[in-house]
Design a protein around this motif. Sequence first.
Motif, PDB file in Angstrom:
ATOM      1  N   LYS A  17       0.856  -1.041  -0.017  1.00 30.33           N
ATOM      2  CA  LYS A  17       0.028  -0.073  -0.122  1.00 30.33           C
ATOM      3  C   LYS A  17       0.831   1.235  -0.100  1.00 30.33           C
ATOM      4  O   LYS A  17       0.745   2.154  -0.909  1.00 30.33           O
ATOM      5  N   TYR A  56       3.860   1.493  -0.907  1.00 28.43           N
ATOM      6  CA  TYR A  56       4.659   1.738  -2.389  1.00 28.43           C
ATOM      7  C   TYR A  56       3.736   2.284  -3.510  1.00 28.43           C
ATOM      8  O   TYR A  56       4.107   2.921  -4.331  1.00 28.43           O
ATOM      9  N   ALA A  57       2.414   1.709  -3.458  1.00 23.60           N
ATOM     10  CA  ALA A  57       1.327   2.177  -4.329  1.00 23.60           C
ATOM     11  C   ALA A  57       1.128   3.682  -4.036  1.00 23.60           C
ATOM     12  O   ALA A  57       1.206   4.577  -5.258  1.00 23.60           O
ATOM     13  N   ARG A  58       1.085   4.254  -2.848  1.00 23.26           N
ATOM     14  CA  ARG A  58       0.955   5.794  -2.513  1.00 23.26           C
ATOM     15  C   ARG A  58       2.319   6.330  -3.130  1.00 23.26           C
ATOM     16  O   ARG A  58       2.180   7.572  -3.746  1.00 23.26           O
ATOM     17  N   ASP A  59       3.497   6.091  -2.964  1.00 23.32           N
ATOM     18  CA  ASP A  59       4.692   6.453  -3.233  1.00 23.32           C
ATOM     19  C   ASP A  59       4.782   6.750  -4.740  1.00 23.32           C
ATOM     20  O   ASP A  59       5.127   7.604  -5.298  1.00 23.32           O
ATOM     21  N   LEU A  60       4.274   5.737  -5.453  1.00 27.66           N
ATOM     22  CA  LEU A  60       4.455   5.675  -6.794  1.00 27.66           C
ATOM     23  C   LEU A  60       3.448   6.601  -7.162  1.00 27.66           C
ATOM     24  O   LEU A  60       3.868   7.156  -8.378  1.00 27.66           O
ATOM     25  N   ASP A  61       2.198   6.745  -6.904  1.00 32.51           N
ATOM     26  CA  ASP A  61       1.367   7.728  -7.344  1.00 32.51           C
ATOM     27  C   ASP A  61       1.823   9.061  -7.241  1.00 32.51           C
ATOM     28  O   ASP A  61       1.676   9.950  -7.947  1.00 32.51           O
ATOM     29  N   ARG A  62       2.383   9.430  -6.196  1.00 40.33           N
ATOM     30  CA  ARG A  62       2.935  10.441  -5.732  1.00 40.33           C
ATOM     31  C   ARG A  62       4.168  11.065  -6.629  1.00 40.33           C
ATOM     32  O   ARG A  62       4.171  12.105  -7.121  1.00 40.33           O
ATOM     33  N   GLU A  63       5.080   9.833  -6.782  1.00 39.46           N
ATOM     34  CA  GLU A  63       6.232  10.189  -7.981  1.00 39.46           C
ATOM     35  C   GLU A  63       5.693  10.350  -9.152  1.00 39.46           C
ATOM     36  O   GLU A  63       6.193  11.156  -9.990  1.00 39.46           O
ATOM     37  N   ARG A  64       4.872   9.689  -9.673  1.00 36.77           N
ATOM     38  CA  ARG A  64       4.180  10.080 -10.845  1.00 36.77           C
ATOM     39  C   ARG A  64       3.522  11.395 -11.107  1.00 36.77           C
ATOM     40  O   ARG A  64       3.720  12.046 -12.076  1.00 36.77           O
ATOM     41  N   ALA A  65       2.872  11.934 -10.286  1.00 34.21           N
ATOM     42  CA  ALA A  65       2.389  13.173 -10.152  1.00 34.21           C
ATOM     43  C   ALA A  65       3.322  14.347 -10.113  1.00 34.21           C
ATOM     44  O   ALA A  65       3.291  15.393 -10.808  1.00 34.21           O
ATOM     45  N   ARG A 118       5.000  14.527 -13.617  1.00 34.93           N
ATOM     46  CA  ARG A 118       3.962  15.033 -14.726  1.00 34.93           C
ATOM     47  C   ARG A 118       3.987  16.469 -14.402  1.00 34.93           C
ATOM     48  O   ARG A 118       4.098  17.175 -15.180  1.00 34.93           O
TER      49      ARG A 118
END
Length: 170
Positions: A50, A52-61, A64
């Motif tokens: 969970k 890692y998924a939050r960190d990945l979303d934050r890094e993608r944002a 971008r």
Amino acid sequence: MDSSADQSTDDAKTDDTDQDQSPPGRPDSAVAQLEDRWRRAAADLDNLRKRYARDLDRERAAERSKVAAAWLPVLDNLELALAHAGSEPDAIVQGVQSIRDQAVQLLEQLGYARYAETGVPFSPTVHEVVGVVEAPDVPPGTVLEVVRPGYGENGGQLRPAAVVVSRGEG
């Protein structure tokens, strides 16, 4: 003898109660400890997934927004060019060319260099054939014209260059 008989009955009493509460050295206790460790490890793994998924979303944002911010000067310059649309046509063309150069430079900074070479051998890793022409004075498979430039290199290509190549004799 009486004392040994008393000990055996005491041992029997302790055996009955030990089944409910196993001492640390007993197999039931070891199984319970392993099961507890397993449950904790599974919960830790779930929490890690969970996070890692939050960190990945934050890094993608974040990435971008960095790319979008890098494109803002290009957009600003396009708006300036449109504001001067009634001006001298040569100035507009020069402005659009400089904006294109700015966009190409930005893509290079992002790791996607422009690839639009002619006179090189065709390579399926960086070229896409959109036309073939007869050219007797050029070796077969030579890039004669770049219809649309490619961006990036073999390992990280946005798109291949669309090219016209020479046909072999025969």
